[in-house]
Each structure stands twice: as structure tokens, then as C-alpha cells.
Scaffold this active site. Structure first.
Site, PDB file in Angstrom:
ATOM      1  N   SER A   1       3.943   2.119   8.526  1.00 39.23           N
ATOM      2  CA  SER A   1       3.696   1.198   7.413  1.00 39.23           C
ATOM      3  C   SER A   1       5.004   0.945   6.676  1.00 39.23           C
ATOM      4  O   SER A   1       5.690   1.876   6.268  1.00 39.23           O
ATOM      5  CB  SER A   1       2.665   1.794   6.452  1.00 39.23           C
TER       6      SER A   1
ATOM      7  N   ASP B   1       1.201  -7.760   2.265  1.00 40.88           N
ATOM      8  CA  ASP B   1       1.299  -6.319   2.002  1.00 40.88           C
ATOM      9  C   ASP B   1       2.759  -5.891   1.849  1.00 40.88           C
ATOM     10  O   ASP B   1       3.353  -5.314   2.760  1.00 40.88           O
ATOM     11  CB  ASP B   1       0.619  -5.554   3.149  1.00 40.88           C
TER      12      ASP B   1
ATOM     13  N   HIS C   1       0.820  -1.213   0.000  1.00 40.61           N
ATOM     14  CA  HIS C   1       0.000   0.000   0.000  1.00 40.61           C
ATOM     15  C   HIS C   1       0.855   1.263   0.000  1.00 40.61           C
ATOM     16  O   HIS C   1       0.388   2.326  -0.398  1.00 40.61           O
ATOM     17  CB  HIS C   1      -1.011  -0.012   1.157  1.00 40.61           C
TER      18      HIS C   1
END
Length: 714
Positions: free
Chosen positions: A645, A219, A83
Site C-alpha cells: 500500500s 487513495d 488509508h
């Protein structure tokens, strides 16, 4: 310096190792190092941060000023979340060649794809400069004047502090302005896409599973840093070569088990751990519900179009994910704050704080703090709510309105600074708008605006809105704007901005879309912004004093860490399951079995590719499986937030065991209140990453580039 010695005094080692906190890596020696070792760490603080020798900090760059990434090979191979690289993957995708759907893998350096504008930034040095930043500010009583002097000092220091010509100085505030730290950084501007799994792996579960455990998402994405022949930052050139890092992480396939030590290294964006209870009440009861309602409406419109049209799905993929991310986060944050009784806990903390104030006879400094907070937050309430509605409706979620807002700023530049400044801003706007309009769809945005402007006109405090807005048929007005305004296309915008400043301003003031935005913006700038800024400035000063009092009056075993501010931090904990509700317990590791259990053929969130199904059925997991199963994700007690992240998850020996990508829903409240019972971060198991690269994508040359280790388990 004196303040810093005081700070270290109050951060002395507690009797029992604890978790939570986002710690400055250059200051780990002492309490933090002892805590980490008591949790199982086998390294030293110098292994994590060393200004004179290579250390882990040299392998953890800030990814495009938003996410975190880690270097995993001697050739500058970079790992981050899918992402985080989503925008770059999307930008290289077309309907005919959709890398979001099919994935992308460069089988040689020549096939790696450049990404104009994408940067990664390394920390070279961290040093305290508090006394220099606060020089000549102690006698300034006016908060605005004090902030102005601080900014002047920061600007002067940024220009004068030593650095190499290819480096940059940055100074950031900590502890609400009680401390300032200087960072020397290096920013690399040639970063190329190397690999990305299809969204059916990298985004598996999509928005349904976002912020949720159990999770089964691969991810991750791979990039490579390129440098000039001297191994220094350089803009893209075919002559650039793969970057030779000072440090890169060995990759462990030894696996994880409950209670293993974990450390997450990265750039957490923003936390507010020391807000007073009255502020948290306002967030829970007023501000979060307003923002959730706006985004809920926008997402429903966008989702309806994306499910029917593949081109729109590609256009809106990154935007939708961005909007949905914080929409769901705010829902979980509110739920977690209520579940943990955070407001009452903060009230109890404040009661204890005031008892300490009285005991130490510090009433003159801190005695009126909480009463002033109560007064200010009551006064700011309608303005804060109106501000959030304006931000969410005008500036973030209705694209035509956000375009018009930028043009209104352009007109204000002309009125304030003249034609040359206008022309400079116009040129920058035109360049930026071209990329924005690439993913703009007027049909979708019209329906979004139709929904959101109705919310704005009925839910925002009415006394602060322009009367013209309240006396219109907003559905008809929206249709008229999208039929007549030049803001609905890039060509129309260019036409609107053609000519000299006077001509452009006159043309903008004839455009229906621009005039609508201008009406709303002028009312906001007149009725909301000045009063909000006035009261907020008072709260900033109060918060700084409150933070000073907390540092000064806390017990020796208190664990007080600075709020996140997008600077490099360390957080540590353990692999750990949790119980989110009565009679419910979640174990800390998920497996590929769970992917197959969630599999819904053809579903855009839960589809599974035939290749992955085949690998699962044949149990062809290579050296990455464990007891005939393929680990996918795991959770831990590391204190993370947005910005973490892509952060490396590191084991006790300094090896990479995964990468952080999310938090459990109930634990998103950790931005305001960290509760070790329910706050968990979610990580991709590095074995799943390697399995996808090697067995699924057939890109084993990338695994061969890494240093893969298998530490012995005790």
C-alpha cells in the site's frame, strides 16, 4: 558465496518473459533485468538499485513500518495512500474540524502538522550474510536450539557490522531460513502531514468497493520528511528543515494504456507461496472461515453504531477499516484459491517434486517431507483453529479483552522477573493505553464482546476451552463486566495500576474484566499454545528443508523468489485488464465518470462533494485529463500484497505514474498462489492525484514543487 551461486543458477533467464514474483532489488541483474526489458523497461538494474550512487531505492521509504511511500520532490515531499495516513489524519480531526470529512491542505511549511511516533525508513545498503548467520548451526539437530543459535548470531552481527551512528543494522531471513540478508537503514522521525483529500475522494467506495474492480478511489495522502541541519534523521524540532533526498521520482502525466510496462517498488508484508497443499486446504476449509465469521460479527456491531453517531464514526474509522480490510481479503482469498484450483496445482507440483527427488536419489533428504507435512498439519488442526479464535476474539477485535490480556502479561512479568521489570512494563503500558482509550467506546465494545465471546465459546474446539467459560450465561457475564470492571475507562485503568507491584496485582485479581480474560488466557496458554508451538516448530524446520529442495531440484528456467517479509522488493508486469467470470471482462482504466455513476447523495461510502461535481460537469481537468475524461485508477499484473500500500507505480523510464493501494478481490490469493490470469493490483493514476491537489484543493504550490514530465508515447 556457494549457496548464492547455486540460487542464481536456478534463476537463469526463461525463454519467455514472465510476471509475478517479489524480487530483491540488489539482485536484479541477469534474469530479472532481461525479463523487465522484454516487457518494455528502458532502465537498467543499476537505475533501480545502486549502493554507490543515488538510485530509485533512495526514494522509496517504508512508511511507519507498515506501508510504503515515495519521495516526489527535492524538498522531501512524500506520497502514500490515504488509508496509510488515515490514523494521522484521524488524530488531527475533531467533530468541529473533521479532516477525514473535509480534507486537509497545508498552504505553507508552517501549516504542516507534526505526527509524534510516525517514522519513515530508507534502505541504504543490502548484502548477503548467510554464511555468518548460519555459522556453527549445521551440527545442531534440535530445531529450538538451532533457532536460538541463529538469533544469537544475528544479534552479534547486528551489533558488529559497520554503519554510521545515525543508521541501524537489520538482518532478515529469506527462503524460509535458507538465506539471510543484512540491511543498513536510516529512520526519519519528523514526518509532517501536508495534505489529504476528504474521505469522499480518498476513501470513495469505502468497504463496499474494497478489494473490488472497477474502482474509483483517490487513495492518497501527502507528508513531508524533516531532517536536522546536516540532512540526517532527528526527532521533531521547530529547527528541522525539509529533507533533501538522494533521489526523488519525476511525476509523469503521460498516462497509461494496456500492455504498458509497470514496476511496483515497496515493502510487501507477508506471503506464503511455497506452502504444501495440506496447509492450503486447512486455510481454505477451516482457518479463513473462522476468522471471517468473527470479524463479520464485530463489523456489523461497529457499523450499526457508526451510522448513528458521528463521534463514534470518527473514533472507530481507522479501527473499522483495519478490521474490514482483512475480513474481506480472506473472503476473496478463499474464493480465488478455489477458483484457480490452487490446492490441486500444489498437489501436482508436489508430485513433480517427488519425481525429481527420486530421479536425483535424494530420498534421504527429501523423501519423507510430504508425509511428515500431512501428519503435522493433521495434528496441529485443532490447535491452529483454537489459536485463530483466541487471536481474533481476545487479542484483536474485543478491546476490553485485549486490554486485559496485556495486563495479564504484566502479571506474568512480575511473577517471572520481579518488581523492577514490572514497573518498567507498567510505565510503557500506561503510556500506550492513553492513546488506545482515546478511541475506545465501552458501549460499542460491550456489544462486540457479547457477540464474539459467544462465537469463541461455541466454535472454538471445546476440549481446549476453560470449563468455566462453557458453564456461564455469557450475555449476562458481559453485561456484568462492563458494569463493574475498571478496564472500561482510562481513569479506571490508571486506578487499577496505582501502587506497588503487589498492590496492583492484588487489585487486578479483584477486577471482573481482568479475571475473565485471565481465565481464558491461562487455558489458552496451558491447552493450546505449547502444543501449537511444538508442532509449528516441526513445520518450520520441514518448510526450510522443503524450500531448500525446491531451490536445489528446480529446473534452470524456474522463477523462484523469496516470500515477502516486509523488506524492499521489486515486482513488475503490465497494465492489463482481466476476466473474473464467464462472459465478464474488465478494462484496465477507470474514469471520473464512474465516480458519478456510483454517486449516492449523503451516503458515507459513495457521496461526492459539490466541488468535484462542478469540476466534472465543466470538464475542468487541467493538463491531467485525457480526451475529455479524467482517469482515476488502473490495474496491472504486478504481484503485490499488504505492505505494498502506497508503493510507487513506475513506468518504463523510471517516472511515477501512480501508487498502489489494493488488489482485485479474486486475486488476493496471490499471497499463497499467484495466477497471472486473475491476479491484479490496483493503482491510483498519478494524474488523478495531481488533479485533486491542483484543481480540487487549490494547492498548486505542491504540484509546482514536483518535477512533472510528459514522456512521448510511441
Amino acid at each position: 558465496m556457494k549457496f548464492f551461486r547455486i540460487l542464481l543458477l536456478f534463476l537463469s533467464v526463461s525463454a519467455f518473459a514472465q510476471q509475478g514474483g517479489m524480487w530483491i532489488p540488489s539482485l536484479l541483474e541477469g534474469m530479472n533485468e532481461k525479463e523487465m526489458k522484454s516487457l518494455g523497461m528502458k532502465m537498467s538494474a543499476k537505475d533501480i538499485y545502486d549502493v554507490n550512487k543515488s538510485s530509485m531505492k533512495d526514494a522509496v521509504p517504508h512508511f511507519n513500518n507498515g506501508c510504503t511511500s515515495e519521495v516526489i520532490s527535492p524538498k522531501g515531499l512524500l506520497l502514500t495512500n490515504h488509508h496509510c495516513g488515515y490514523g494521522e489524519i484521524q488524530s488531527h480531526s475533531t467533530v468541529e474540524n473533521d479532516y477525514l470529512e473535509k480534507g486537509f491542505w497545508a498552504m505553507s511549511l508552517e501549516e504542516e502538522l507534526p505526527n509524534p511516533g510516525l517514522v519513515v525508513t530508507f534502505i541504504v545498503k543490502i548484502e548477503d550474510v548467510t554464511s555468518k548467520v548460519l555459522e556453527n548451526t549445521q551440527t545442531i539437530s534440535n530445531e529450538a536450539d538451532k533457532q536460538k543459535k541463529i538469533q544469537e548470531n544475528i544479534a552479534s552481527l547486528t551489533n558488529s557490522l559497520p554503519k554510521e551512528s545515525w543508521q541501524e543494522n537489520r538482518i532478515r531471513a529469506f527462503f524460509d531460513g535458507n538465506q539471510y540478508i543484512w540491511f543498513v537503514v536510516e529512520t526519519f522521525k519528523d514526518v509532517r502531514l501536508v495534505g489529504a483529500p476528504p474521505s469522499s475522494i480518498g476513501k470513495f467506495g469505502s468497504d463496499t468497493d474494497n478489494w473490488v474492480w472497477p474502482r474509483h478511489t483517490g487513495d492518497f495522502s501527502l507528508f513531508r520528511i524533516y531532517a536536522d541541519k546536516n540532512n540526517r534523521p532527528a526527532v521533531y524540532s521547530k529547527d528541522n528543515v525539509p529533507y533533501n533526498p538522494k533521489h526523488f521520482f519525476p511525476v509523469s502525466i503521460g498516462g497509461v494504456k494496456e500492455n504498458d510496462f509497470t514496476m511496483v517498488f515497496g515493502y510487501p508484508g507477508r506471503t506464503q507461496e511455497y506452502l504444501p497443499a495440506v496447509s492450503v486446504e486447512q486455510i481454505v476449509n477451516d482457518l479463513n472461515p473462522a476468522k471471517i465469521e468473527v470479524r463479520d460479527a464485530a463489523l456489523k456491531v461497529q457499523d450499526g453504531f457508526m451510522r448513528k453517531d458521528k463521534a463514534i464514526k470518527i473514533q472507530y474509522a481507522a479501527k473499522y477499516a483495519s478490521v474490514a480490510n482483512y475480513w474481506k481479503k480472506w473472503i476473496g482469498e478463499t474464493k480465488g484459491l478455489k477458483k484457480s484450483n490452487a490446492v490441486q496445482i500444489k498437489k501436482d507440483f508436489e508430485k513433480d517434486f517427488m519425481a525429481k527427488v527420486a530421479k536425483e536419489r535424494k530420498q534421504a533428504e527429501y523423501g519423507n517431507l510430504l508425509a511428515e507435512f500431512e501428519t503435522n498439519y493433521k495434528a496441529i488442526a485443532p490447535y491452529a483453529l483454537s489459536r485463530d479464535y483466541f487471536m481474533e476474539v481476545v487479542m484483536r477485535n474485543t478491546e476490553l479483552l485485549s486490554f486485559g490480556y496485556r495486563l495479564n502479561q504484566l502479571e506474568q512479568v512480575y511473577n517471572a522477573r520481579g518488581e523492577q521489570a514490572f514497573n518498567d512494563r507498567k510505565a510503557n503500558l500506561l503510556a500506550g493505553f492513553e492513546e488506545l482509550y482515546k478511541d475506545f467506546n465501552a458501549t460499542v465494545d460491550e456489544k462486540v464482546m457479547e457477540q464474539l465471546i459467544e462465537i469463541y465459546a461455541t466454535k472454538s474446539p471445546l476440549e481446549l476451552l476453560p470449563q468455566e467459560l462453557l458453564n456461564q450465561d455469557l450475555k449476562a457475564k458481559t453485561a456484568e463486566i462492563f458494569k463493574t470492571s475498571k478496564l472500561t475507562s482510562y481513569n479506571g485503568l490508571k486506578e487499577l495500576l496505582s501502587g506497588d507491584a503487589k498492590t496492583v496485582v492484588a487489585a487486578m485479581n479483584q477486577d471482573s474484566g481482568y479475571l475473565f480474560v485471565k481465565m481464558i488466557t491461562e487455558a489458552y496458554n496451558k491447552n493450546v499454545a505449547p502444543k501449537f508451538d511444538e508442532i509449528n516448530l516441526k513445520n518450520i524446520a520441514l518448510q526450510r528443508t522443503y524450500m531448500k529442495g525446491i531451490l536445489e531440484l528446480s529446473s534452470k528456467d524456474a522463477r523462484i523468489f523469496p516470500d515477502a517479509n516486509s523488506t524492499l522488493r521489486v515486482t513488475y508486469g503490465k497494465v492489463k485488464g482481466y476476466a473474473p467470470a464467464d462472459a465478464v471482462y474488465y478494462s484496465p482504466v477507470t474514469y471520473l465518470d464512474g465516480v458519478m455513476e456510483k454517486y449516492v447523495p449523503g451516503d458515507y461510502e459513495f457521496d461526492v462533494s459539490p466541488k468535484l461535481i462542478e469540476l466534472y460537469n465543466t470538464k475542468d481537468f487541467g493538463p491531467y485529463g485525457e480526451n475529455g475524461k479524467m482517469p482515476v485508477n488502473f490495474i496491472g499484473t504486478n504481484h503485490t500484497t499488504g505492505g505494498n500500500s502506497g508503493s510507487p507505480a513506475i513506468d518504463a523510464h523510471g517516472n511515477l505514474i501512480g501508487l498502489n493501494f489494493d488488489r482485485v478481490w479474486e486475486g488476493t490469493m496471490s499471497d499463497i498462489y499467484y495466477d497471472p490470469a486473475i491476479c491484479r493490483n490496483i493503482m491510483v493514476d498519478i494524474r488523478y492525484v495531481l488533479f485533486v491537489i491542483d484543481k480540487y484543493a487549490g494547492a498548486k504550490h505542491l504540484v509546482d514543487e514536483m518535477k512533472v514530465v510528459r514522456p512521448k508515447k510511441k
